[in-house]
Design a protein around this motif. Structure first.
Motif, short mmCIF file in Angstrom:
data_model
loop_
_atom_site.label_atom_id
_atom_site.label_comp_id
_atom_site.label_asym_id
_atom_site.label_seq_id
_atom_site.Cartn_x
_atom_site.Cartn_y
_atom_site.Cartn_z
N GLN A 197 -1.00 6.12 -10.28
CA GLN A 197 -0.66 6.66 -9.01
C GLN A 197 -0.96 5.98 -7.64
OE1 GLN A 197 -2.37 11.08 -8.76
NE2 GLN A 197 -3.42 10.39 -9.88
N LEU A 198 -1.92 4.94 -7.94
CA LEU A 198 -2.19 3.99 -6.84
C LEU A 198 -1.27 2.97 -6.80
CD1 LEU A 198 -6.21 3.15 -7.54
CD2 LEU A 198 -5.04 4.22 -5.36
N THR A 199 -0.73 2.63 -7.94
CA THR A 199 0.66 1.78 -8.06
C THR A 199 1.83 2.33 -7.22
OG1 THR A 199 -0.31 0.76 -10.21
CG2 THR A 199 2.13 0.33 -9.60
N ILE A 200 2.00 3.70 -7.58
CA ILE A 200 3.11 4.20 -6.92
C ILE A 200 2.77 4.40 -5.61
CG2 ILE A 200 4.19 6.57 -6.90
CD1 ILE A 200 3.89 6.68 -9.95
N VAL A 201 1.72 4.61 -5.01
CA VAL A 201 1.10 4.73 -3.59
C VAL A 201 1.78 3.22 -2.99
CG1 VAL A 201 -0.77 4.91 -1.91
CG2 VAL A 201 -0.41 6.59 -3.76
N PHE A 233 5.10 0.31 0.53
CA PHE A 233 5.77 -1.00 0.76
C PHE A 233 7.27 -0.88 0.96
CE2 PHE A 233 8.14 -4.50 -0.80
CZ PHE A 233 7.58 -5.62 0.10
N ASP A 234 7.94 0.08 0.36
CA ASP A 234 9.37 0.25 0.38
C ASP A 234 9.57 1.10 1.46
OD1 ASP A 234 9.76 -1.19 -2.05
OD2 ASP A 234 10.08 0.67 -3.31
N LEU A 235 8.86 1.83 2.03
CA LEU A 235 9.15 2.66 3.38
C LEU A 235 9.21 1.62 4.52
CD1 LEU A 235 9.22 5.17 4.99
CD2 LEU A 235 6.95 5.05 5.21
N ALA A 236 8.56 0.68 4.55
CA ALA A 236 8.65 -0.70 5.42
C ALA A 236 9.91 -1.33 5.18
CB ALA A 236 7.51 -1.35 5.72
N TYR A 237 10.04 -2.05 4.05
CA TYR A 237 10.99 -2.93 3.39
C TYR A 237 12.26 -2.43 3.57
CZ TYR A 237 13.41 -6.37 0.52
OH TYR A 237 14.45 -7.10 0.05
N LEU A 238 12.51 -1.10 2.75
CA LEU A 238 13.98 -0.56 2.90
C LEU A 238 14.59 -0.23 4.21
CD1 LEU A 238 13.73 1.66 -0.31
CD2 LEU A 238 14.66 -0.55 -0.12
N ALA A 267 2.54 9.34 -1.17
CA ALA A 267 3.84 9.12 -1.89
C ALA A 267 4.83 10.32 -1.65
CB ALA A 267 3.47 8.99 -3.38
N VAL A 268 4.02 11.48 -2.11
CA VAL A 268 4.77 12.80 -2.15
C VAL A 268 5.43 13.15 -0.57
CG1 VAL A 268 4.65 15.19 -2.51
CG2 VAL A 268 3.81 13.71 -4.05
N THR A 269 4.61 12.86 0.54
CA THR A 269 5.12 13.20 1.78
C THR A 269 6.04 12.30 2.05
OG1 THR A 269 2.65 13.80 2.60
CG2 THR A 269 4.26 13.36 4.23
N ILE A 270 5.96 11.10 1.78
CA ILE A 270 7.24 10.08 2.04
C ILE A 270 8.50 10.66 1.44
CG2 ILE A 270 8.09 7.66 1.54
CD1 ILE A 270 5.15 6.97 2.30
N VAL A 300 4.47 -0.14 10.98
CA VAL A 300 3.50 0.82 11.88
C VAL A 300 3.42 2.27 10.88
CG1 VAL A 300 2.93 2.12 13.84
CG2 VAL A 300 3.89 -0.40 13.65
N LEU A 301 4.50 2.91 10.50
CA LEU A 301 4.71 4.14 9.85
C LEU A 301 3.77 4.08 8.67
CD1 LEU A 301 5.67 7.07 10.35
CD2 LEU A 301 7.75 6.33 9.22
N PRO A 302 4.33 3.28 7.82
CA PRO A 302 3.27 3.33 6.43
C PRO A 302 1.92 3.34 6.42
CG PRO A 302 5.27 1.83 6.15
CD PRO A 302 5.08 2.16 7.44
N ILE A 303 1.56 2.29 7.78
CA ILE A 303 0.04 2.27 7.79
C ILE A 303 -0.65 3.61 8.44
CG2 ILE A 303 -1.57 1.09 9.33
CD1 ILE A 303 0.20 -1.36 8.94
#
Length: 198
Positions: free
Chosen positions: A89-93, A98-103, A153-156, A119-122
């Motif tokens: 679960q921590l790995t997926i988080v 990271f993907d939210l910012a990178y993608l 993760a689920v919210t994103i 900023v948004l992922p933080i």
């Protein structure tokens, strides 16, 4: 979980989603005159659409919540070690944040840097940590990682339709009700199940 308890969870989450989305929508409408929901600029039409949008977002939140509970139940039967499941679960988080910012940086080239899209992922991570800490105070320390996973993760994943747009207003309009509805559901779950150590 009885039908009566589920109705209570459903209707309270629905009302919370409608209230939060209407509040955020009105703030966005009065701060940005260009903002409108479904292309309608009149306030009366927009309030109705904000209520309907909030109801839809709250139902999406509830679907994500029950999907998470089902997946957690199934994975709990497959992966017997709680440590392995928590690390997964921590790995997926970490990957999802990271993907939210990178993608978003790669998809919307030229409109912002990796730092600006971080900023948004933080913010989501900080809110998730606060809710997870609150949940552990209400129940026990074993609730921290599952709550963190659900809140981040689920919210994103639930907010992907708004996150595909490079528009902060649409992201805020969808993420705020999602975060509040998800927080409400995860924080009230142990009270609904009448088990403080669940």
């Amino acid at each position: 979980m009885t039908l009566r308890k589920w109705f209570h969870l459903f209707w309270t989450t629905l009302v919370i989603g409608m209230v939060v989305s209407t509040g955020i929508g009105l703030i966005l409408q009065y701060s940005d005159r260009e903002f409108s929901v479904m292309g309608l600029s009149a306030v009366g039409f927009n309030v109705i659409n904000m209520l309907l949008g909030g109801a839809t977002i709250s139902v999406l939140s509830q679907m994500g919540f029950f999907a998470y509970l089902i997946v957690r139940f199934i994975v709990g039967g497959i992966i017997r070690s709680k440590t392995v499941w928590d690390l997964l679960q921590l790995t997926i988080v970490i990957v999802v944040l990271f993907d939210l910012a990178y993608l978003r940086t790669t998809n919307f080239e030229g409109s912002g840097s990796f730092l600006s899209y971080s900023v948004l992922p933080i913010i989501i991570l900080l809110i998730s940590l606060a809710i997870a800490y609150w949940k552990t105070k209400m129940t026990n320390r074993h609730a921290f990682i599952p709550t963190l996973f659900f809140m981040s993760a689920v919210t994103i994943l639930e907010a992907v339709p708004a996150l595909k747009l490079d528009n902060s207003a649409s992201s805020l309009f969808m993420l705020a009700p999602l975060l509040v509805c998800n927080a409400w559901q995860i924080l009230i779950l142990h009270k609904i199940l009448d088990n403080k150590k669940s």
